[in-house]
Structure formats: structure tokens, C-alpha cells
Write a protein that holds these residues in place. Structure first.
Motif, PDB file in Angstrom:
ATOM      1  N   ARG A  46      12.951 -19.571  46.219  1.00 18.42           N
ATOM      2  CA  ARG A  46      13.226 -18.135  46.252  1.00 18.42           C
ATOM      3  C   ARG A  46      14.468 -17.790  45.438  1.00 18.42           C
ATOM      4  O   ARG A  46      14.649 -16.627  45.040  1.00 18.42           O
ATOM      5  CB  ARG A  46      13.388 -17.670  47.694  1.00 18.42           C
ATOM      6  CG  ARG A  46      12.125 -17.836  48.540  1.00 18.42           C
ATOM      7  CD  ARG A  46      12.308 -17.309  49.935  1.00 18.42           C
ATOM      8  NE  ARG A  46      12.502 -15.867  49.958  1.00 18.42           N
ATOM      9  CZ  ARG A  46      12.835 -15.171  51.047  1.00 18.42           C
ATOM     10  NH1 ARG A  46      13.029 -15.809  52.217  1.00 18.42           N
ATOM     11  NH2 ARG A  46      12.989 -13.861  50.984  1.00 18.42           N
ATOM     12  N   PRO A  50      12.679 -16.922  41.603  1.00 19.35           N
ATOM     13  CA  PRO A  50      12.611 -15.743  42.478  1.00 19.35           C
ATOM     14  C   PRO A  50      11.379 -14.875  42.281  1.00 19.35           C
ATOM     15  O   PRO A  50      11.094 -14.010  43.119  1.00 19.35           O
ATOM     16  CB  PRO A  50      13.891 -14.983  42.128  1.00 19.35           C
ATOM     17  CG  PRO A  50      14.254 -15.426  40.743  1.00 19.35           C
ATOM     18  CD  PRO A  50      13.831 -16.867  40.678  1.00 19.35           C
ATOM     19  N   GLU A  51      10.619 -15.098  41.218  1.00 19.87           N
ATOM     20  CA  GLU A  51       9.389 -14.326  41.022  1.00 19.87           C
ATOM     21  C   GLU A  51       8.392 -14.560  42.151  1.00 19.87           C
ATOM     22  O   GLU A  51       7.439 -13.787  42.303  1.00 19.87           O
ATOM     23  CB  GLU A  51       8.757 -14.667  39.672  1.00 19.87           C
ATOM     24  CG  GLU A  51       8.219 -16.078  39.526  1.00 19.87           C
ATOM     25  CD  GLU A  51       9.258 -17.089  39.076  1.00 19.87           C
ATOM     26  OE1 GLU A  51       8.868 -18.222  38.722  1.00 19.87           O
ATOM     27  OE2 GLU A  51      10.466 -16.737  39.067  1.00 19.87           O
ATOM     28  N   ASP A  53       8.770 -13.962  45.109  1.00 24.11           N
ATOM     29  CA  ASP A  53       8.887 -12.855  46.056  1.00 24.11           C
ATOM     30  C   ASP A  53       8.473 -11.524  45.442  1.00 24.11           C
ATOM     31  O   ASP A  53       8.718 -10.463  46.032  1.00 24.11           O
ATOM     32  CB  ASP A  53      10.327 -12.744  46.567  1.00 24.11           C
ATOM     33  CG  ASP A  53      10.624 -13.756  47.657  1.00 24.11           C
ATOM     34  OD1 ASP A  53       9.676 -14.217  48.310  1.00 24.11           O
ATOM     35  OD2 ASP A  53      11.807 -14.086  47.851  1.00 24.11           O
ATOM     36  N   LEU A  54       7.852 -11.573  44.262  1.00 22.73           N
ATOM     37  CA  LEU A  54       7.460 -10.348  43.560  1.00 22.73           C
ATOM     38  C   LEU A  54       5.962 -10.352  43.289  1.00 22.73           C
ATOM     39  O   LEU A  54       5.327 -11.417  43.269  1.00 22.73           O
ATOM     40  CB  LEU A  54       8.234 -10.242  42.239  1.00 22.73           C
ATOM     41  CG  LEU A  54       9.753 -10.108  42.365  1.00 22.73           C
ATOM     42  CD1 LEU A  54      10.406 -10.233  40.994  1.00 22.73           C
ATOM     43  CD2 LEU A  54      10.121  -8.778  43.015  1.00 22.73           C
ATOM     44  N   GLU A  60       8.016 -13.127  35.242  1.00 26.06           N
ATOM     45  CA  GLU A  60       8.989 -14.022  35.875  1.00 26.06           C
ATOM     46  C   GLU A  60      10.312 -14.082  35.117  1.00 26.06           C
ATOM     47  O   GLU A  60      11.319 -14.554  35.667  1.00 26.06           O
ATOM     48  CB  GLU A  60       8.406 -15.432  35.993  1.00 26.06           C
ATOM     49  CG  GLU A  60       8.098 -16.104  34.674  1.00 26.06           C
ATOM     50  CD  GLU A  60       7.311 -17.392  34.861  1.00 26.06           C
ATOM     51  OE1 GLU A  60       7.944 -18.473  34.870  1.00 26.06           O
ATOM     52  OE2 GLU A  60       6.073 -17.318  35.010  1.00 26.06           O
ATOM     53  N   GLU A  64      13.995  -7.636  36.749  1.00 26.29           N
ATOM     54  CA  GLU A  64      13.659  -7.487  38.162  1.00 26.29           C
ATOM     55  C   GLU A  64      13.620  -8.845  38.866  1.00 26.29           C
ATOM     56  O   GLU A  64      14.091  -8.988  40.009  1.00 26.29           O
ATOM     57  CB  GLU A  64      12.301  -6.790  38.300  1.00 26.29           C
ATOM     58  CG  GLU A  64      11.894  -6.515  39.737  1.00 26.29           C
ATOM     59  CD  GLU A  64      10.573  -5.779  39.842  1.00 26.29           C
ATOM     60  OE1 GLU A  64      10.089  -5.587  40.984  1.00 26.29           O
ATOM     61  OE2 GLU A  64      10.022  -5.386  38.788  1.00 26.29           O
ATOM     62  N   ALA A  65      13.074  -9.849  38.177  1.00 26.73           N
ATOM     63  CA  ALA A  65      13.016 -11.191  38.765  1.00 26.73           C
ATOM     64  C   ALA A  65      14.415 -11.773  38.944  1.00 26.73           C
ATOM     65  O   ALA A  65      14.725 -12.371  39.982  1.00 26.73           O
ATOM     66  CB  ALA A  65      12.164 -12.101  37.893  1.00 26.73           C
ATOM     67  N   HIS A  66      15.268 -11.595  37.937  1.00 28.41           N
ATOM     68  CA  HIS A  66      16.627 -12.125  38.047  1.00 28.41           C
ATOM     69  C   HIS A  66      17.410 -11.399  39.151  1.00 28.41           C
ATOM     70  O   HIS A  66      18.193 -12.033  39.875  1.00 28.41           O
ATOM     71  CB  HIS A  66      17.344 -11.999  36.702  1.00 28.41           C
ATOM     72  CG  HIS A  66      16.708 -12.810  35.611  1.00 28.41           C
ATOM     73  ND1 HIS A  66      16.390 -14.145  35.753  1.00 28.41           N
ATOM     74  CD2 HIS A  66      16.316 -12.460  34.350  1.00 28.41           C
ATOM     75  CE1 HIS A  66      15.837 -14.588  34.637  1.00 28.41           C
ATOM     76  NE2 HIS A  66      15.782 -13.581  33.780  1.00 28.41           N
ATOM     77  N   LYS A  68      16.109 -10.187  41.842  1.00 31.14           N
ATOM     78  CA  LYS A  68      15.596 -10.723  43.094  1.00 31.14           C
ATOM     79  C   LYS A  68      16.248 -12.071  43.416  1.00 31.14           C
ATOM     80  O   LYS A  68      16.525 -12.396  44.584  1.00 31.14           O
ATOM     81  CB  LYS A  68      14.074 -10.860  43.029  1.00 31.14           C
ATOM     82  CG  LYS A  68      13.429 -11.496  44.251  1.00 31.14           C
ATOM     83  CD  LYS A  68      13.732 -10.749  45.527  1.00 31.14           C
ATOM     84  CE  LYS A  68      12.981  -9.440  45.613  1.00 31.14           C
ATOM     85  NZ  LYS A  68      13.137  -8.815  46.966  1.00 31.14           N
ATOM     86  N   GLU A  71      19.554 -11.314  44.914  1.00 33.88           N
ATOM     87  CA  GLU A  71      19.343 -10.803  46.273  1.00 33.88           C
ATOM     88  C   GLU A  71      19.045 -11.946  47.246  1.00 33.88           C
ATOM     89  O   GLU A  71      19.591 -11.993  48.364  1.00 33.88           O
ATOM     90  CB  GLU A  71      18.184  -9.802  46.250  1.00 33.88           C
ATOM     91  CG  GLU A  71      17.836  -9.207  47.604  1.00 33.88           C
ATOM     92  CD  GLU A  71      16.613  -8.313  47.520  1.00 33.88           C
ATOM     93  OE1 GLU A  71      15.807  -8.320  48.477  1.00 33.88           O
ATOM     94  OE2 GLU A  71      16.450  -7.613  46.484  1.00 33.88           O
ATOM     95  N   ASN A  72      18.193 -12.868  46.824  1.00 38.32           N
ATOM     96  CA  ASN A  72      17.846 -13.989  47.690  1.00 38.32           C
ATOM     97  C   ASN A  72      19.023 -14.944  47.884  1.00 38.32           C
ATOM     98  O   ASN A  72      19.205 -15.509  48.972  1.00 38.32           O
ATOM     99  CB  ASN A  72      16.650 -14.746  47.113  1.00 38.32           C
ATOM    100  CG  ASN A  72      15.356 -13.979  47.267  1.00 38.32           C
ATOM    101  OD1 ASN A  72      15.268 -13.018  48.032  1.00 38.32           O
ATOM    102  ND2 ASN A  72      14.326 -14.380  46.529  1.00 38.32           N
TER     103      ASN A  72
END
Length: 410
Positions: A46, A50-51, A53-54, A60, A64-66, A68, A71-72
Motif C-alpha cells: 500500500r 499505492p495504486e 488502493d485506487l 500507477e 494521484e497514485a503518488h 495515495k 496518505e498510506n
């Protein structure tokens, strides 16, 4: 320049280490990482991938993936799944499987040493992969996975490392691939001696993690540009996370090739053309037993190829088995000029690679598999010392460093 630095490691509690840790980001794809995440909400994928969780349609490599991932990372710290040590330190990480055991020192190493060449490279990096890792690290504000370094055997370092394994480890578990992982914090009185011992080393070598190293350097440049005039550069982004192993502990496994037979080239024609540079035998062997020899799976039959003595090239890089295969077979007979990007060529590393190639070839008669004798550690060091570069996919180190057991916030 100083080479080695203690750091405040972020580690999982011992009881969570087995389920939180994960394979490195670059040996699993998105689908496999997603399965790991679905099985376990505490999986480190995660953060490293992190992708997972998307939605599938989200790229990926996107911002947005980075985001996330960041965030994780904060979630894992907040939940107590990753906990920072109270003070900086150095650590020992041991991996063992079967009769093989490797013990490395975990610390942070100088970006400046990488830039100056004291930490030596042996491979080129791909810009797209470098860009992705740079954006990933910059978004996290942390080195989430270590670089895999090697150094020439040193008696003083070895003695210090031997002592720590006599103590109970902080973390100990066996991962799903059968590798035992053990992790210790080095005693505080050993740290100054290790820092000094590493200062006496002429150089270190990147065994695996060229893109992570390059990304760490690039993030350092970005962060320096963001500092106010006159402000001293913070130490933490001027160093990067790595595990350094003595050369005698490391094992390189074959990095094999699977390639599509060119349209119009018949198997018997390929065999005939190979005779120009090789002795060719249909003996059923799947693994070559010496350098400058290869095993080839063609139309369901395994053949042995031994390079003719008069065809053996000169030069450190040219004499590597991966170079011989490329220059004598893949380029002239299959038309593979750029192995980094040619979609007709696939790479399979590790113990199970031959079985995987056989499965693929069973489904497509036009696929030809080549198994190689592994590159030797001595060859890697010699090429690096000469300031030369190896062809892509020359080395497969195993066991791989497990992700999630330690990370470094900057």
C-alpha cells in the motif's frame, strides 16, 4: 566525504513484521500487488505500490497514485504499524534460505558518494522508471525501500556483524517464499567503529537498486532547490537507505531470456546458423555448467550451445555471457538490437525461471528460451572498477531484500 550514517528507522512491531512486509516493488506487477493488498490491509504494498488502493483505470505512475502512497505512509505511522526508533542507529539484516545466508549492514549512505562515483554503478537506468521513483520518493518524503549494496570483504566489519547475530533479533520470521529474515539493532558501542571501518573502504557497489539510487540523488537536488538562500541543507535528504553486504555473502542467479522466433526463420535454419559460432548438441540439459555456454529450448527440445574458442571476444563486458548471447545470437539471428525496449524479448530471473519459460513456450511454439550461466560477483566488481557498464538484465540477486522492515523519513 563521510559514507555511512546512522538513522532513525521506521520499523513494524515484531508481531506485525511478517504480514506487513512485502516483496520489492519492482519484482511484482500491479495485479500481484493488488492480490497481496486484498489478502492483507496491512501489507506494505500500500506504500510501495499505492495504486492497489485506487481504481484500475488510475495510472500507477500518476500524481494521484503518488499522493495515495503518502496518505498510506501516514496511515501506517498513525496506526502504529510503522514506529520510528527514538534515536538514530545502525542495523543488521540477515536472510537465509537452504544453505545460503547473507548478513548485511542497514544504514544510510551519502548521496554525494553516489554522485562522485565512490558508490559505483554497473547499469544504465531508464528515464521513465527513474522519473516514477523520483516522484514516489518525493511524495512520500521517505526512502521506503533500500538499495542493495556490496563491498569487498573486510575483516573488521565482519567481526562486528558476527557479534550481533549472537543476540536475540528484534524481528524474525519466514516469508512465503521460504526465506528467513532476522533484524537487529547494532549495539551503540559498535556504531562508531562501523562508521570508521566503512570510511576506510575504497568504494561500494550497487548490486541492485540503480533506479532507487538515481531517484534518491534527484530528490536531493529537488529538495536543495526548495531551500531558502543561506539555509544549510538538511542531512536527511542527502543520504539514502541501503543494505550493504560483503561480496562473499552474495549469490547471483541466472537472468534468462525468452524471445520470439523471427517470422520466416525455421527452427532448423536457426540451428544451422548457430553452428557458425557454437558447438551445438541436443543433450536435453536445461542449465549450462560453465561460462560461454548456453542452453536453448527450441520446439520442445533442449539444446546445449558452447561458444567456439576462436569466437570468444576480448574485453570485460564483451566476455560476459549476457553480452555473448546478445552479440552472437539475439542481434544477428533474432534482430534484437535494443534489448531494453524490444517487446519480442522477455527476461526471467531466479530459480524458477526455467520452469516459467517452459510454460510460456508450451503455449507458443514460436518462443525460444535461453538459459545462461550466472554472472559472477567478481565480474560485476571488475566491470564497475573499470568504470564500464553491463548490458541490461545481467544480474539477478536472490534472496531479494524484503520491503517494509525498515524505512527512512527525510
Amino acid at each position: 566525504m563521510r559514507l555511512l550514517f546512522p538513522f532513525r528507522a521506521l520499523c513494524p512491531p515484531a508481531e506485525l513484521a511478517a504480514q506487513l512486509s512485502a516483496p520489492p516493488y519492482d519484482v511484482i506487477g500491479r495485479e500481484e500487488a493488488t492480490v497481496l493488498r486484498q489478502r492483507n490491509t496491512q501489507s506494505y504494498v500500500r506504500i510501495s505500490r499505492p495504486e492497489v488502493d485506487l481504481p484500475k483505470e488510475v495510472d500507477e505512475h500518476s500524481e494521484e497514485a503518488h499522493a495515495k502512497g503518502r496518505e498510506n505512509f501516514e496511515l501506517f505511522k498513525r496506526e502504529g504499524w510503522l514506529v520510528a526508533d527514538e534515536r538514530p542507529g545502525l542495523y543488521a539484516y540477515e536472510q537465509s534460505t537452504g544453505s545460503h545466508c547473507q548478513l548485511g549492514l542497514v544504514g544510510c549512505f551519502s548521496v554525494e558518494a553516489y554522485e562522485s562515483g565512490r558508490i559505483k554503478r554497473h547499469e544504465l537506468t531508464r528515464k521513465d522508471k527513474e522519473d516514477d521513483r523520483t516522484e514516489h520518493l518525493d511524495a512520500l518524503g521517505a526512502h521506503d525501500e533500500p538499495v542493495f549494496l556490496a563491498y569487498r570483504d573486510d575483516e573488521e566489519i565482519s567481526e562486528a556483524m558476527k557479534q550481533v547475530v549472537q543476540m536475540p533479533p528484534r524481528i524474525s520470521f519466514v516469508s512465503e517464499d521460504g526465506v528467513q529474515h532476522r533484524f537487529w539493532r547494532m549495539p551503540s558501542d559498535a556504531e562508531p567503529r562501523l562508521v570508521e571501518a566503512f570510511e576506510r573502504l575504497e568504494c561500494l557497489y550497487i548490486a541492485d537498486g540503480h533506479h532507487r539510487s538515481a531517484a534518491a540523488w534527484r530528490v536531493h537536488q529537488l529538495r536543495k532547490q526548495q531551500e531558502r538562500p543561506g539555509e544549510d541543507a538538511p542531512l536527511e535528504h542527502g543520504i539514502f537507505l541501503a543494505v550493504a553486504f560483503p561480496e562473499s555473502h552474495l549469490r547471483i542467479l541466472p537472468y534468462n531470456r525468452l524471445v520470439l522466433l523471427p517470422e520466416g526463420l525455421l527452427p532448423k535454419q536457426l540451428l544451422q546458423r548457430l553452428l557458425k559460432a557454437f558447438h551445438v548438441r541436443a543433450d536435453g540439459k536445461k542449465r549450462p555448467e560453465q561460462k560461454a555456454s548456453f542452453c536453448m529450448l527450441l520446439s520442445g527440445q533442449w539444446w546445449s550451445l558452447q561458444l567456439r574458442e576462436e569466437a570468444l571476444p576480448e574485453g570485460l563486458v564483451e566476455r560476459l555471457d549476457v553480452s555473448i548471447l546478445q552479440e552472437e545470437v539475439l542481434a544477428p539471428l533474432f534482430g534484437i538490437v535494443e534489448p531494453r525496449t524490444d517487446k519480442r524479448l522477455s527476461f526471467f530471473g531466479g530459480y524458477s525461471s526455467i520452469e516459467k519459460m517452459e510454460e510460456a513456450a508450451a503455449d507458443n511454439a514460436q518462443l525460444v528460451a535461453f538459459s545462461l550461466f550466472p554472472t559472477q560477483m567478481r565480474e560485476l566488481l571488475e566491470v564497475s572498477d573499470a568504470g564500464l557498464l553491463m548490458p541490461p538484465k545481467s544480474t539477478w540477486f536472490e534472496p531479494k531484500l524484503r520491503s517494509g522492515l525498515f524505512s527512512h523519513k527525510f
